[in-house]
Motif scaffolding. Structure first.
Motif, PDB file in Angstrom:
ATOM      1  N   GLU A   4       0.850  -1.179   0.000  1.00  0.00           N
ATOM      2  CA  GLU A   4       0.000   0.000   0.000  1.00  0.00           C
ATOM      3  C   GLU A   4       0.886   1.229   0.000  1.00  0.00           C
ATOM      4  OE1 GLU A   4      -3.938  -0.307   2.326  1.00  0.00           O
ATOM      5  OE2 GLU A   4      -2.442  -1.259   3.612  1.00  0.00           O
ATOM      6  N   MET A   5       0.271   2.412  -0.098  1.00  0.00           N
ATOM      7  CA  MET A   5       1.034   3.638   0.016  1.00  0.00           C
ATOM      8  C   MET A   5       0.177   4.730   0.642  1.00  0.00           C
ATOM      9  SD  MET A   5       0.076   6.004  -2.948  1.00  0.00           S
ATOM     10  CE  MET A   5       1.024   7.197  -2.209  1.00  0.00           C
ATOM     11  N   THR A   6       0.848   5.654   1.294  1.00  0.00           N
ATOM     12  CA  THR A   6       0.187   6.836   1.831  1.00  0.00           C
ATOM     13  C   THR A   6       1.034   8.052   1.480  1.00  0.00           C
ATOM     14  OG1 THR A   6       1.310   6.804   3.971  1.00  0.00           O
ATOM     15  CG2 THR A   6      -0.755   5.587   3.815  1.00  0.00           C
ATOM     16  N   THR A   7       0.377   9.172   1.383  1.00  0.00           N
ATOM     17  CA  THR A   7       1.064  10.450   1.291  1.00  0.00           C
ATOM     18  C   THR A   7       0.331  11.386   2.235  1.00  0.00           C
ATOM     19  OG1 THR A   7       1.996  12.089  -0.220  1.00  0.00           O
ATOM     20  CG2 THR A   7      -0.255  11.379  -0.662  1.00  0.00           C
ATOM     21  N   GLN A   8       1.064  12.355   2.786  1.00  0.00           N
ATOM     22  CA  GLN A   8       0.474  13.227   3.796  1.00  0.00           C
ATOM     23  C   GLN A   8       0.695  14.679   3.438  1.00  0.00           C
ATOM     24  OE1 GLN A   8       1.904  14.225   8.081  1.00  0.00           O
ATOM     25  NE2 GLN A   8       0.673  12.352   8.232  1.00  0.00           N
ATOM     26  N   PHE A   9      -0.365  15.470   3.588  1.00  0.00           N
ATOM     27  CA  PHE A   9      -0.304  16.913   3.462  1.00  0.00           C
ATOM     28  C   PHE A   9      -0.642  17.520   4.810  1.00  0.00           C
ATOM     29  CE2 PHE A   9      -1.468  17.027  -1.336  1.00  0.00           C
ATOM     30  CZ  PHE A   9      -0.159  16.772  -1.669  1.00  0.00           C
ATOM     31  N   ARG A  10       0.017  18.619   5.136  1.00  0.00           N
ATOM     32  CA  ARG A  10      -0.252  19.338   6.384  1.00  0.00           C
ATOM     33  C   ARG A  10      -1.124  20.557   6.103  1.00  0.00           C
ATOM     34  NH1 ARG A  10       3.756  18.084  10.493  1.00  0.00           N
ATOM     35  NH2 ARG A  10       4.083  15.861  10.192  1.00  0.00           N
ATOM     36  N   VAL A  11      -1.986  20.857   7.056  1.00  0.00           N
ATOM     37  CA  VAL A  11      -2.839  22.040   7.021  1.00  0.00           C
ATOM     38  C   VAL A  11      -2.719  22.749   8.360  1.00  0.00           C
ATOM     39  CG1 VAL A  11      -4.442  21.038   5.339  1.00  0.00           C
ATOM     40  CG2 VAL A  11      -4.902  20.761   7.770  1.00  0.00           C
ATOM     41  N   SER A  12      -2.925  24.055   8.367  1.00  0.00           N
ATOM     42  CA  SER A  12      -2.808  24.807   9.618  1.00  0.00           C
ATOM     43  C   SER A  12      -4.090  24.788  10.433  1.00  0.00           C
ATOM     44  CB  SER A  12      -2.396  26.257   9.333  1.00  0.00           C
ATOM     45  OG  SER A  12      -3.329  26.855   8.447  1.00  0.00           O
ATOM     46  N   ASP A  13      -5.221  24.489   9.808  1.00  0.00           N
ATOM     47  CA  ASP A  13      -6.518  24.441  10.477  1.00  0.00           C
ATOM     48  C   ASP A  13      -7.225  23.165  10.038  1.00  0.00           C
ATOM     49  OD1 ASP A  13      -9.518  24.782  10.457  1.00  0.00           O
ATOM     50  OD2 ASP A  13      -8.982  26.631  11.520  1.00  0.00           O
ATOM     51  N   PHE A  31     -11.184   7.364   7.519  1.00  0.00           N
ATOM     52  CA  PHE A  31     -10.576   7.005   8.804  1.00  0.00           C
ATOM     53  C   PHE A  31     -10.135   8.283   9.512  1.00  0.00           C
ATOM     54  CE2 PHE A  31      -6.685   5.117  11.013  1.00  0.00           C
ATOM     55  CZ  PHE A  31      -7.419   4.446  11.977  1.00  0.00           C
ATOM     56  N   ILE A  32     -10.612   8.459  10.739  1.00  0.00           N
ATOM     57  CA  ILE A  32     -10.179   9.572  11.592  1.00  0.00           C
ATOM     58  C   ILE A  32      -9.752   8.964  12.926  1.00  0.00           C
ATOM     59  CG2 ILE A  32     -10.812  11.749  12.712  1.00  0.00           C
ATOM     60  CD1 ILE A  32     -12.953  12.135  10.555  1.00  0.00           C
ATOM     61  N   PRO A  33      -8.471   8.609  13.066  1.00  0.00           N
ATOM     62  CA  PRO A  33      -8.032   7.914  14.271  1.00  0.00           C
ATOM     63  C   PRO A  33      -7.927   8.801  15.507  1.00  0.00           C
ATOM     64  CG  PRO A  33      -6.174   8.314  12.835  1.00  0.00           C
ATOM     65  CD  PRO A  33      -7.394   8.752  12.094  1.00  0.00           C
ATOM     66  N   HIS A  34      -7.735  10.108  15.295  1.00  0.00           N
ATOM     67  CA  HIS A  34      -7.625  11.038  16.427  1.00  0.00           C
ATOM     68  C   HIS A  34      -7.798  12.468  15.911  1.00  0.00           C
ATOM     69  CE1 HIS A  34      -3.561  12.036  15.022  1.00  0.00           C
ATOM     70  NE2 HIS A  34      -3.356  10.724  14.912  1.00  0.00           N
ATOM     71  N   GLU A  35      -7.942  13.397  16.825  1.00  0.00           N
ATOM     72  CA  GLU A  35      -8.103  14.797  16.467  1.00  0.00           C
ATOM     73  C   GLU A  35      -6.891  15.285  15.668  1.00  0.00           C
ATOM     74  OE1 GLU A  35      -8.467  19.002  18.832  1.00  0.00           O
ATOM     75  OE2 GLU A  35      -9.499  17.250  19.694  1.00  0.00           O
ATOM     76  N   GLY A  36      -7.155  16.107  14.669  1.00  0.00           N
ATOM     77  CA  GLY A  36      -6.078  16.684  13.884  1.00  0.00           C
ATOM     78  C   GLY A  36      -5.546  15.802  12.775  1.00  0.00           C
ATOM     79  N   PHE A  37      -6.301  14.750  12.408  1.00  0.00           N
ATOM     80  CA  PHE A  37      -5.802  13.801  11.412  1.00  0.00           C
ATOM     81  C   PHE A  37      -6.987  13.123  10.728  1.00  0.00           C
ATOM     82  CE2 PHE A  37      -4.092   9.810   9.880  1.00  0.00           C
ATOM     83  CZ  PHE A  37      -2.791  10.128   9.490  1.00  0.00           C
ATOM     84  N   ALA A  38      -6.945  13.039   9.400  1.00  0.00           N
ATOM     85  CA  ALA A  38      -7.990  12.346   8.641  1.00  0.00           C
ATOM     86  C   ALA A  38      -7.342  11.666   7.441  1.00  0.00           C
ATOM     87  CB  ALA A  38      -9.058  13.329   8.167  1.00  0.00           C
ATOM     88  N   GLN A  49      -3.423  11.281   3.567  1.00  0.00           N
ATOM     89  CA  GLN A  49      -3.557  11.718   4.951  1.00  0.00           C
ATOM     90  C   GLN A  49      -3.497  13.246   4.993  1.00  0.00           C
ATOM     91  OE1 GLN A  49      -0.050   9.909   6.614  1.00  0.00           O
ATOM     92  NE2 GLN A  49      -1.113   7.984   7.026  1.00  0.00           N
ATOM     93  N   VAL A  50      -4.385  13.846   5.770  1.00  0.00           N
ATOM     94  CA  VAL A  50      -4.352  15.285   6.013  1.00  0.00           C
ATOM     95  C   VAL A  50      -4.186  15.450   7.515  1.00  0.00           C
ATOM     96  CG1 VAL A  50      -5.643  17.452   5.883  1.00  0.00           C
ATOM     97  CG2 VAL A  50      -5.734  15.826   3.981  1.00  0.00           C
ATOM     98  N   ALA A  51      -3.125  16.166   7.897  1.00  0.00           N
ATOM     99  CA  ALA A  51      -2.802  16.320   9.314  1.00  0.00           C
ATOM    100  C   ALA A  51      -2.619  17.788   9.653  1.00  0.00           C
ATOM    101  CB  ALA A  51      -1.522  15.549   9.645  1.00  0.00           C
ATOM    102  N   GLU A  52      -3.110  18.172  10.806  1.00  0.00           N
ATOM    103  CA  GLU A  52      -2.890  19.538  11.292  1.00  0.00           C
ATOM    104  C   GLU A  52      -1.473  19.622  11.824  1.00  0.00           C
ATOM    105  OE1 GLU A  52      -5.720  22.667  13.413  1.00  0.00           O
ATOM    106  OE2 GLU A  52      -5.306  20.917  14.670  1.00  0.00           O
ATOM    107  N   GLY A  53      -0.761  20.666  11.414  1.00  0.00           N
ATOM    108  CA  GLY A  53       0.601  20.814  11.895  1.00  0.00           C
ATOM    109  C   GLY A  53       1.369  21.854  11.112  1.00  0.00           C
TER     110      GLY A  53
END
Length: 129
Positions: A4-13, A31-38, A49-53
């Motif tokens: 499989e593969m994943t790629t992640q982008f960060r967002v400020s909000d 899949f939303i395993p925890h706050e700040g991540f989808a 993956q979209v992650a706050e950071g």
């Protein structure tokens, strides 16, 4: 062997980011395993993956295959208010493509097969459709 593969982008909000990507992808996260991540499964085994950071400059482009690049571009211009991006092609390349940015500077894009029979074969081999 890669499974499989994943790629992640960060967002400020995260709230704004999740809404933006829901509109882009036309679906809620898978899949939303925890706050700040989808996470969205784009095709079987292929995850975005979209992650706050902290934003990472120069991510991408992640190009998504579509069946009608012009209508997808028009949809994003209308619903996400992105700048109208150019669509490119070259005689030696079997697709046409365009690139745009999300509000956090992550580079995305679309591509469309020029040969619709090749597009159909690819969809069948990947999705079984």
């Amino acid at each position: 062997m890669i499974l499989e593969m994943t790629t992640q982008f960060r967002v400020s909000d995260m709230k704004e980011g999740q809404e933006w990507y829901e509109t882009l992808l036309n679906k809620k996260p898978d899949f939303i395993p925890h706050e700040g991540f989808a996470e969205w499964e784009l095709i079987p085994g292929c995850w975005l993956q979209v992650a706050e950071g902290t934003l990472t400059e120069g991510n991408g482009p992640l190009r998504l295959g579509v069946t009608d690049i012009e209508s997808e571009r028009d949809r994003l211009v209308e619903h996400l208010h992105i700048d109208r991006f150019d669509i490119h092609s070259r005689s030696e390349v079997p697709v046409k493509w365009g690139t745009f940015s999300d509000p956090w500077g992550n580079q995305l894009g679309f591509f469309e097969y020029l040969d619709k029979s090749e597009e159909k074969e690819r969809a069948h081999s990947i999705l079984g459709k």
